[in-house]
Design an enzyme around this catalytic site. Structure first.
Site, short mmCIF file in Angstrom:
data_model
loop_
_atom_site.label_atom_id
_atom_site.label_comp_id
_atom_site.label_asym_id
_atom_site.label_seq_id
_atom_site.Cartn_x
_atom_site.Cartn_y
_atom_site.Cartn_z
N LYS A 45 0.79 -1.23 0.00
CA LYS A 45 0.00 0.00 0.00
C LYS A 45 0.82 1.29 0.00
CE LYS A 45 -3.51 -2.46 2.65
NZ LYS A 45 -4.28 -2.54 3.88
N LYS A 47 2.23 2.61 2.38
CA LYS A 47 2.04 3.32 3.64
C LYS A 47 2.06 2.31 4.77
CE LYS A 47 -2.97 3.33 3.41
NZ LYS A 47 -4.20 4.04 3.55
#
Length: 129
Positions: A45, A47
């Site tokens: 992702k 993140k």
């Protein structure tokens, strides 16, 4: 003893997480949960999760429905994890429908409907507003 395995990030633990774990346990006697590592989440992702892998693992491990917890370090190792933990059943949310059918030669594969109107992403968006 029938062994069930499932995987997830389980960040910002919510009722949808609890629902899928409780429902997964209904397919066997022993529930094994792979909690994805921070590095795996970042690679998927770009993140990091809100809670660290240690915190997320502590939360999952504290649930009476869960019998064993381990770190999932790679999506490509799912078959290896199924073998390592002698899983009879793989349970995943239906957002992954058909994506793990390749493991049907190793164990039964079941996709469960997600709890409607709740996701970690939605919770984060509500908090941001």
């Amino acid at each position: 003893m029938k062994r069930v395995i499932t995987f997830g990030t389980f960040d910002l633990f919510h009722i949808g997480h609890l629902n899928i774990l409780e429902r997964a346990k209904q397919f066997g006697d022993y529930l094994i949960v792979g909690v994805s590592t921070d590095a795996l989440n970042f690679s998927k992702k770009q993140k990091n999760p809100i809670h660290s892998q240690e915190e997320r693992t502590r939360i999952i491990n504290a649930l009476k429905v869960v019998d064993e917890v381990f770190y999932e370090e790679s999506l490509e190792l799912k078959g290896d994890y199924i073998k390592k933990y002698n899983a009879d059943v793989l349970v995943m949310g239906d957002d992954w429908k058909d994506k793990f059918d390749e493991f049907k030669s190793l164990c039964e594969v079941i996709y469960l409907e997600r709890t409607p109107s709740i996701s970690t992403t939605e919770i984060i968006e509500i908090i941001k507003r």
